[in-house]
Write a protein that holds these residues in place. Structure first.
Motif, PDB file in Angstrom:
ATOM      1  N   ILE A  20      -3.921  14.398   3.489  1.00  0.00           N
ATOM      2  CA  ILE A  20      -4.014  14.181   4.940  1.00  0.00           C
ATOM      3  C   ILE A  20      -3.277  12.906   5.328  1.00  0.00           C
ATOM      4  O   ILE A  20      -2.490  12.892   6.272  1.00  0.00           O
ATOM      5  N   ILE A  21      -3.527  11.843   4.587  1.00  0.00           N
ATOM      6  CA  ILE A  21      -2.896  10.554   4.875  1.00  0.00           C
ATOM      7  C   ILE A  21      -1.383  10.635   4.665  1.00  0.00           C
ATOM      8  O   ILE A  21      -0.604  10.155   5.489  1.00  0.00           O
ATOM      9  N   ALA A  22      -0.973  11.255   3.559  1.00  0.00           N
ATOM     10  CA  ALA A  22       0.449  11.337   3.241  1.00  0.00           C
ATOM     11  C   ALA A  22       1.230  12.118   4.297  1.00  0.00           C
ATOM     12  O   ALA A  22       2.378  11.791   4.596  1.00  0.00           O
ATOM     13  N   ALA A  23       0.607  13.129   4.887  1.00  0.00           N
ATOM     14  CA  ALA A  23       1.307  13.979   5.848  1.00  0.00           C
ATOM     15  C   ALA A  23       1.166  13.494   7.295  1.00  0.00           C
ATOM     16  O   ALA A  23       1.813  14.036   8.189  1.00  0.00           O
ATOM     17  N   ALA A  24       0.355  12.486   7.530  1.00  0.00           N
ATOM     18  CA  ALA A  24       0.044  12.065   8.895  1.00  0.00           C
ATOM     19  C   ALA A  24       1.190  11.307   9.557  1.00  0.00           C
ATOM     20  O   ALA A  24       1.871  10.511   8.916  1.00  0.00           O
ATOM     21  N   ALA A  25       1.352  11.549  10.849  1.00  0.00           N
ATOM     22  CA  ALA A  25       2.313  10.773  11.632  1.00  0.00           C
ATOM     23  C   ALA A  25       1.842   9.328  11.743  1.00  0.00           C
ATOM     24  O   ALA A  25       2.652   8.405  11.794  1.00  0.00           O
ATOM     25  N   ASP A  26       0.529   9.125  11.788  1.00  0.00           N
ATOM     26  CA  ASP A  26      -0.072   7.783  11.845  1.00  0.00           C
ATOM     27  C   ASP A  26      -0.964   7.619  10.617  1.00  0.00           C
ATOM     28  O   ASP A  26      -2.154   7.941  10.655  1.00  0.00           O
ATOM     29  N   PRO A  27      -0.405   7.145   9.502  1.00  0.00           N
ATOM     30  CA  PRO A  27      -1.189   7.050   8.277  1.00  0.00           C
ATOM     31  C   PRO A  27      -2.382   6.095   8.381  1.00  0.00           C
ATOM     32  O   PRO A  27      -3.404   6.313   7.740  1.00  0.00           O
ATOM     33  N   GLU A  28      -2.266   5.052   9.180  1.00  0.00           N
ATOM     34  CA  GLU A  28      -3.402   4.128   9.344  1.00  0.00           C
ATOM     35  C   GLU A  28      -4.583   4.848   9.982  1.00  0.00           C
ATOM     36  O   GLU A  28      -5.719   4.687   9.565  1.00  0.00           O
ATOM     37  N   GLU A  74       5.580  10.456   0.512  1.00  0.00           N
ATOM     38  CA  GLU A  74       6.211  11.748   0.195  1.00  0.00           C
ATOM     39  C   GLU A  74       5.868  12.189  -1.230  1.00  0.00           C
ATOM     40  O   GLU A  74       5.585  13.363  -1.473  1.00  0.00           O
ATOM     41  N   LEU A  75       5.876  11.259  -2.167  1.00  0.00           N
ATOM     42  CA  LEU A  75       5.500  11.591  -3.539  1.00  0.00           C
ATOM     43  C   LEU A  75       4.057  12.078  -3.616  1.00  0.00           C
ATOM     44  O   LEU A  75       3.742  13.033  -4.325  1.00  0.00           O
ATOM     45  N   MET A  76       3.167  11.426  -2.883  1.00  0.00           N
ATOM     46  CA  MET A  76       1.761  11.839  -2.864  1.00  0.00           C
ATOM     47  C   MET A  76       1.599  13.219  -2.230  1.00  0.00           C
ATOM     48  O   MET A  76       0.805  14.029  -2.683  1.00  0.00           O
ATOM     49  N   ALA A  77       2.383  13.488  -1.198  1.00  0.00           N
ATOM     50  CA  ALA A  77       2.305  14.789  -0.536  1.00  0.00           C
ATOM     51  C   ALA A  77       2.800  15.914  -1.451  1.00  0.00           C
ATOM     52  O   ALA A  77       2.270  17.020  -1.433  1.00  0.00           O
ATOM     53  N   GLN A  78       3.802  15.616  -2.275  1.00  0.00           N
ATOM     54  CA  GLN A  78       4.397  16.652  -3.127  1.00  0.00           C
ATOM     55  C   GLN A  78       3.752  16.782  -4.499  1.00  0.00           C
ATOM     56  O   GLN A  78       3.935  17.802  -5.168  1.00  0.00           O
ATOM     57  N   ALA A  79       3.009  15.792  -4.919  1.00  0.00           N
ATOM     58  CA  ALA A  79       2.471  15.784  -6.283  1.00  0.00           C
ATOM     59  C   ALA A  79       1.724  17.063  -6.663  1.00  0.00           C
ATOM     60  O   ALA A  79       1.999  17.631  -7.730  1.00  0.00           O
ATOM     61  N   PRO A  80       0.781  17.545  -5.854  1.00  0.00           N
ATOM     62  CA  PRO A  80       0.058  18.747  -6.276  1.00  0.00           C
ATOM     63  C   PRO A  80       0.960  19.967  -6.483  1.00  0.00           C
ATOM     64  O   PRO A  80       0.797  20.696  -7.464  1.00  0.00           O
ATOM     65  N   ARG A 121       0.842  -1.186   0.000  1.00  0.00           N
ATOM     66  CA  ARG A 121       0.000   0.000   0.000  1.00  0.00           C
ATOM     67  C   ARG A 121       0.879   1.239   0.000  1.00  0.00           C
ATOM     68  O   ARG A 121       1.926   1.261   0.645  1.00  0.00           O
ATOM     69  N   THR A 122       0.435   2.258  -0.675  1.00  0.00           N
ATOM     70  CA  THR A 122       1.183   3.499  -0.714  1.00  0.00           C
ATOM     71  C   THR A 122       1.424   4.031   0.689  1.00  0.00           C
ATOM     72  O   THR A 122       2.507   4.525   0.995  1.00  0.00           O
ATOM     73  N   ILE A 123       0.434   3.902   1.579  1.00  0.00           N
ATOM     74  CA  ILE A 123       0.618   4.472   2.917  1.00  0.00           C
ATOM     75  C   ILE A 123       1.669   3.735   3.726  1.00  0.00           C
ATOM     76  O   ILE A 123       2.159   4.260   4.715  1.00  0.00           O
ATOM     77  N   ASP A 124       2.030   2.533   3.314  1.00  0.00           N
ATOM     78  CA  ASP A 124       3.054   1.766   4.012  1.00  0.00           C
ATOM     79  C   ASP A 124       4.469   2.127   3.559  1.00  0.00           C
ATOM     80  O   ASP A 124       5.437   1.718   4.179  1.00  0.00           O
ATOM     81  N   ASP A 125       4.588   2.878   2.491  1.00  0.00           N
ATOM     82  CA  ASP A 125       5.885   3.211   1.927  1.00  0.00           C
ATOM     83  C   ASP A 125       6.149   4.710   2.099  1.00  0.00           C
ATOM     84  O   ASP A 125       5.465   5.535   1.491  1.00  0.00           O
TER      85      ASP A 125
END
Length: 126
Positions: free
Chosen positions: A91-99, A30-36, A21-25
């Motif tokens: 939100i998920i990409a920047a979270a300390a706890d992505p789960e 980081e790529l998802m957070a920076q994409a926009p 899963r993307t949130i596990d990597d």
């Protein structure tokens, strides 16, 4: 369902459970957070060309099946849903706890979308 490392149940479709899963990597997050910001205007253009039409088709099919209220403004709902999904991704990409962020984002989106659902108890579509 197999539990995730945080002790939560894995609710993904069985075919997706074995895929990373993307949130596990951290790199993917980081790529998802920076994409926009990196893609700028192109981010919207890509969403308009790829994601928006798919969401519109999905919503139209759901209206036809009676899963959504009739007269849903499909293009507008698709645009708002896409914006919510993209913000949820941030939100998920920047979270300390992505789960936890994934669970919260999913719940929030489900609550927002519940107003579109056809009323199954009475058989009426408000």
């Amino acid at each position: 369902m197999r539990p995730d490392p945080g002790g939560r149940r894995d609710r993904r479709h069985p075919e997706l459970r074995e895929r990373p899963r993307t949130i596990d990597d951290p790199l993917h997050r980081e790529l998802m957070a920076q994409a926009p910001s990196v893609l700028g205007r192109r981010y919207r253009e890509i969403n308009d060309r790829v994601a928006q039409p798919a969401l519109e088709r999905l919503l139209a099919a759901m209206v036809e099946r009676g899963a959504l209220k009739p007269h849903v403004p499909i293009a507008t709902v698709a645009r708002l849903l896409l914006s919510g999904l993209c913000e949820g991704n941030q939100i998920i990409a920047a979270a300390a706890d992505p789960e936890d962020a994934l669970a919260g984002t999913g719940k929030a989106l489900a609550l927002l979308l519940s107003g579109l659902a056809a009323d199954r108890d009475t058989g009426e579509n408000r």
